[in-house]
Design a protein around this motif. Structure first.
Motif, PDB file in Angstrom:
ATOM      1  N   ALA A   1       8.539 -13.401   3.523  1.00  0.00           N
ATOM      2  CA  ALA A   1       7.476 -13.628   2.535  1.00  0.00           C
ATOM      3  C   ALA A   1       7.906 -13.225   1.132  1.00  0.00           C
ATOM      4  O   ALA A   1       7.511 -13.846   0.147  1.00  0.00           O
ATOM      5  N   ARG A   2       8.745 -12.193   1.031  1.00  0.00           N
ATOM      6  CA  ARG A   2       9.179 -11.703  -0.292  1.00  0.00           C
ATOM      7  C   ARG A   2      10.020 -12.737  -1.032  1.00  0.00           C
ATOM      8  O   ARG A   2      10.212 -12.627  -2.248  1.00  0.00           O
ATOM      9  N   LYS A   3      10.537 -13.741  -0.315  1.00  0.00           N
ATOM     10  CA  LYS A   3      11.376 -14.761  -0.936  1.00  0.00           C
ATOM     11  C   LYS A   3      10.566 -15.923  -1.508  1.00  0.00           C
ATOM     12  O   LYS A   3      11.134 -16.848  -2.082  1.00  0.00           O
ATOM     13  N   HIS A   4       9.269 -15.882  -1.327  1.00  0.00           N
ATOM     14  CA  HIS A   4       8.394 -16.925  -1.853  1.00  0.00           C
ATOM     15  C   HIS A   4       7.497 -16.303  -2.915  1.00  0.00           C
ATOM     16  O   HIS A   4       6.532 -15.608  -2.593  1.00  0.00           O
ATOM     17  N   LEU A   5       7.827 -16.541  -4.163  1.00  0.00           N
ATOM     18  CA  LEU A   5       7.108 -15.918  -5.270  1.00  0.00           C
ATOM     19  C   LEU A   5       5.607 -16.223  -5.217  1.00  0.00           C
ATOM     20  O   LEU A   5       5.202 -17.383  -5.124  1.00  0.00           O
ATOM     21  N   GLY A   6       4.822 -15.170  -5.265  1.00  0.00           N
ATOM     22  CA  GLY A   6       3.376 -15.323  -5.285  1.00  0.00           C
ATOM     23  C   GLY A   6       2.711 -15.277  -3.938  1.00  0.00           C
ATOM     24  O   GLY A   6       1.480 -15.200  -3.865  1.00  0.00           O
ATOM     25  N   LEU A   7       3.488 -15.295  -2.853  1.00  0.00           N
ATOM     26  CA  LEU A   7       2.873 -15.306  -1.525  1.00  0.00           C
ATOM     27  C   LEU A   7       2.176 -13.974  -1.232  1.00  0.00           C
ATOM     28  O   LEU A   7       0.997 -13.942  -0.870  1.00  0.00           O
ATOM     29  N   LEU A   8       2.904 -12.879  -1.379  1.00  0.00           N
ATOM     30  CA  LEU A   8       2.301 -11.573  -1.121  1.00  0.00           C
ATOM     31  C   LEU A   8       1.164 -11.297  -2.099  1.00  0.00           C
ATOM     32  O   LEU A   8       0.117 -10.766  -1.708  1.00  0.00           O
ATOM     33  N   PHE A   9       1.364 -11.657  -3.342  1.00  0.00           N
ATOM     34  CA  PHE A   9       0.325 -11.461  -4.349  1.00  0.00           C
ATOM     35  C   PHE A   9      -0.919 -12.270  -4.007  1.00  0.00           C
ATOM     36  O   PHE A   9      -2.055 -11.780  -4.113  1.00  0.00           O
ATOM     37  N   GLY A  10      -0.734 -13.523  -3.584  1.00  0.00           N
ATOM     38  CA  GLY A  10      -1.866 -14.361  -3.216  1.00  0.00           C
ATOM     39  C   GLY A  10      -2.620 -13.825  -2.015  1.00  0.00           C
ATOM     40  O   GLY A  10      -3.857 -13.772  -2.013  1.00  0.00           O
ATOM     41  N   VAL A  11      -1.884 -13.416  -0.989  1.00  0.00           N
ATOM     42  CA  VAL A  11      -2.525 -12.847   0.204  1.00  0.00           C
ATOM     43  C   VAL A  11      -3.289 -11.579  -0.169  1.00  0.00           C
ATOM     44  O   VAL A  11      -4.419 -11.350   0.291  1.00  0.00           O
ATOM     45  N   PHE A  12      -2.676 -10.767  -1.012  1.00  0.00           N
ATOM     46  CA  PHE A  12      -3.314  -9.528  -1.481  1.00  0.00           C
ATOM     47  C   PHE A  12      -4.637  -9.819  -2.172  1.00  0.00           C
ATOM     48  O   PHE A  12      -5.673  -9.204  -1.872  1.00  0.00           O
ATOM     49  N   LEU A  13      -4.634 -10.762  -3.112  1.00  0.00           N
ATOM     50  CA  LEU A  13      -5.857 -11.077  -3.845  1.00  0.00           C
ATOM     51  C   LEU A  13      -6.953 -11.579  -2.919  1.00  0.00           C
ATOM     52  O   LEU A  13      -8.114 -11.165  -3.023  1.00  0.00           O
ATOM     53  N   VAL A  14      -6.598 -12.461  -2.010  1.00  0.00           N
ATOM     54  CA  VAL A  14      -7.603 -13.030  -1.104  1.00  0.00           C
ATOM     55  C   VAL A  14      -8.180 -11.950  -0.188  1.00  0.00           C
ATOM     56  O   VAL A  14      -9.406 -11.800  -0.069  1.00  0.00           O
ATOM     57  N   LEU A  15      -7.310 -11.169   0.461  1.00  0.00           N
ATOM     58  CA  LEU A  15      -7.778 -10.199   1.439  1.00  0.00           C
ATOM     59  C   LEU A  15      -8.525  -9.033   0.791  1.00  0.00           C
ATOM     60  O   LEU A  15      -9.616  -8.654   1.229  1.00  0.00           O
ATOM     61  N   LEU A  16      -7.921  -8.434  -0.243  1.00  0.00           N
ATOM     62  CA  LEU A  16      -8.533  -7.249  -0.827  1.00  0.00           C
ATOM     63  C   LEU A  16      -9.879  -7.562  -1.466  1.00  0.00           C
ATOM     64  O   LEU A  16     -10.863  -6.839  -1.248  1.00  0.00           O
ATOM     65  N   TRP A  17      -9.947  -8.660  -2.220  1.00  0.00           N
ATOM     66  CA  TRP A  17     -11.209  -8.944  -2.895  1.00  0.00           C
ATOM     67  C   TRP A  17     -12.236  -9.552  -1.949  1.00  0.00           C
ATOM     68  O   TRP A  17     -13.442  -9.481  -2.225  1.00  0.00           O
ATOM     69  N   THR A  18     -11.802 -10.100  -0.819  1.00  0.00           N
ATOM     70  CA  THR A  18     -12.762 -10.515   0.204  1.00  0.00           C
ATOM     71  C   THR A  18     -13.403  -9.297   0.846  1.00  0.00           C
ATOM     72  O   THR A  18     -14.615  -9.278   1.110  1.00  0.00           O
ATOM     73  N   VAL A  19     -12.590  -8.272   1.110  1.00  0.00           N
ATOM     74  CA  VAL A  19     -13.138  -7.007   1.621  1.00  0.00           C
ATOM     75  C   VAL A  19     -14.178  -6.478   0.641  1.00  0.00           C
ATOM     76  O   VAL A  19     -15.291  -6.094   1.030  1.00  0.00           O
ATOM     77  N   ARG A  20     -13.807  -6.450  -0.634  1.00  0.00           N
ATOM     78  CA  ARG A  20     -14.738  -5.958  -1.656  1.00  0.00           C
ATOM     79  C   ARG A  20     -16.010  -6.806  -1.688  1.00  0.00           C
ATOM     80  O   ARG A  20     -17.126  -6.269  -1.762  1.00  0.00           O
ATOM     81  N   PHE A  21     -15.863  -8.123  -1.616  1.00  0.00           N
ATOM     82  CA  PHE A  21     -17.015  -9.029  -1.667  1.00  0.00           C
ATOM     83  C   PHE A  21     -17.967  -8.749  -0.503  1.00  0.00           C
ATOM     84  O   PHE A  21     -19.192  -8.694  -0.687  1.00  0.00           O
ATOM     85  N   ILE A  22     -17.428  -8.561   0.685  1.00  0.00           N
ATOM     86  CA  ILE A  22     -18.260  -8.342   1.878  1.00  0.00           C
ATOM     87  C   ILE A  22     -18.970  -6.994   1.807  1.00  0.00           C
ATOM     88  O   ILE A  22     -20.179  -6.894   2.082  1.00  0.00           O
ATOM     89  N   VAL A  23     -18.248  -5.949   1.442  1.00  0.00           N
ATOM     90  CA  VAL A  23     -18.844  -4.606   1.403  1.00  0.00           C
ATOM     91  C   VAL A  23     -19.945  -4.520   0.349  1.00  0.00           C
ATOM     92  O   VAL A  23     -20.900  -3.747   0.501  1.00  0.00           O
ATOM     93  N   GLU A  24     -19.828  -5.336  -0.710  1.00  0.00           N
ATOM     94  CA  GLU A  24     -20.848  -5.315  -1.761  1.00  0.00           C
ATOM     95  C   GLU A  24     -22.245  -5.627  -1.216  1.00  0.00           C
ATOM     96  O   GLU A  24     -23.249  -5.229  -1.812  1.00  0.00           O
ATOM     97  N   PHE A  25     -22.329  -6.324  -0.078  1.00  0.00           N
ATOM     98  CA  PHE A  25     -23.634  -6.655   0.491  1.00  0.00           C
ATOM     99  C   PHE A  25     -24.417  -5.415   0.911  1.00  0.00           C
ATOM    100  O   PHE A  25     -25.649  -5.465   1.005  1.00  0.00           O
TER     101      PHE A  25
END
Length: 308
Positions: A242-266
């Motif tokens: 994954a580290r060889k594909h620029l933006g992959l880890l960053f993209g997964v991070f943004l989706v997962l972390l902010w989805t957690v935040r979005f859900i807990v906000e309820f």
């Protein structure tokens, strides 16, 4: 039979070290940054990058986190107040209506995220001399585990609590129910910590304690979610390409972390901001949506950005 835990939460503010007190919240930040340095050191060793570059990254990240989080709170959550008290944005003291030391109580993770991204642009161009996405991919690992300790710090501070609940895991946050001044007035004690302890343990104040209703420990829900985000990113970096594909880890991070935040906000109490204007979602959820969308884009397009 259903047993309710509903523990009473009234932790000590920290460790007394003579003239100063090491606050547990501050300690969680120290642990977060220290562990982040250790994990990034392992990554930089693998990538053949120097400790000097790592140290600069550490300094930039700490400053970006603190400044960005502070400004994020000011502009996203409490601008109605700070627009008339501009000096208090950068000052730990308040002069009106009376002089008092208030510290910097407001920090917003959305502001920290924006600030870190901006600073990483400078770092990638002038220090590490690699694509910006290269460094963003790699700092997702320490940032995700750092978020765990920050939310644990919020739990120690009895802040960012959830809605009232009858669930068995509800927590009775004494320091959320009563301000320090309210606790002092209620008990007649001059020290707010002693006042909180009296409310918790003294039968004389049992009626006041009964008013402390259980709430969702939203901080712990969020911390628990971030642990899984960290595990996924750590595995992807060390066990896949994954580290060889620029933006992959960053993209997964943004989706997962902010989805957690979005859900807990309820289940979180309102933190203020502009949610009354937009409705439907909380301020934290509205601010999380752009990060999730951007993450989906980087995740979906990373296969086209291979970097050896």
């Amino acid at each position: 039979m259903i047993y309710s835990l509903n523990m009473i939460w009234n932790p000590s503010e920290g460790f007394n070290l003579g003239p100063i007190t090491l606050r547990l919240y501050s300690l969680m930040f120290v642990i977060a940054f220290g562990l982040g340095w250790f994990l990034t050191k392992k990554i930089f060793d693998r990538e053949g990058e120097s400790t000097e570059k790592l140290d600069k990254l550490f300094i930039y990240t700490v400053l970006a986190t603190l400044v960005g989080a502070r400004l994020g709170h000011v502009f996203f959550y409490d601008w109605d107040y700070y627009k008339d008290h501009l000096f208090e944005i950068i000052s730990p003291v308040r002069f009106s209506p009376k002089f008092e030391i208030v510290g910097f109580s407001g920090l917003a993770s959305h502001g920290a995220a924006i600030s870190i991204i901006i600073v990483m642009y400078y770092y990638s161009k002038n220090i590490v001399h690699k694509p910006m996405l290269w460094i963003l991919d790699r700092i997702t690992i320490p940032v995700s585990i750092g978020g765990v300790f920050v939310r644990i710090g919020n739990f120690f501070n009895s802040e960012i609590v959830g809605h009232e609940t009858t669930a068995s895991l509800g927590v009775r946050f004494i320091r959320d129910k009563f301000t320090p001044n309210q606790a002092r007035q209620l008990t007649g004690l001059t020290d707010h910590n002693q006042a909180y302890n009296a409310i918790e343990t003294n039968p004389q104040f049992a009626e006041a304690l009964a008013y402390v209703t259980p709430k969702h420990p939203a901080q712990l829900y969020e911390a628990f979610g971030y642990i899984f985000v960290f595990i996924i990113l750590y595995y992807m970096y060390w066990k896949t390409d994954a580290r060889k594909h620029l933006g992959l880890l960053f993209g997964v991070f943004l989706v997962l972390l902010w989805t957690v935040r979005f859900i807990v906000e309820f289940v979180k109490d309102s933190q203020g901001g502009f949610e009354d204007v937009l409705g439907v979602f909380s301020t934290g959820q509205w601010l999380s949506i752009p990060f999730i969308i951007i993450g989906i884009y980087f995740w979906a397009t990373a296969k086209n950005r291979r970097y050896e």
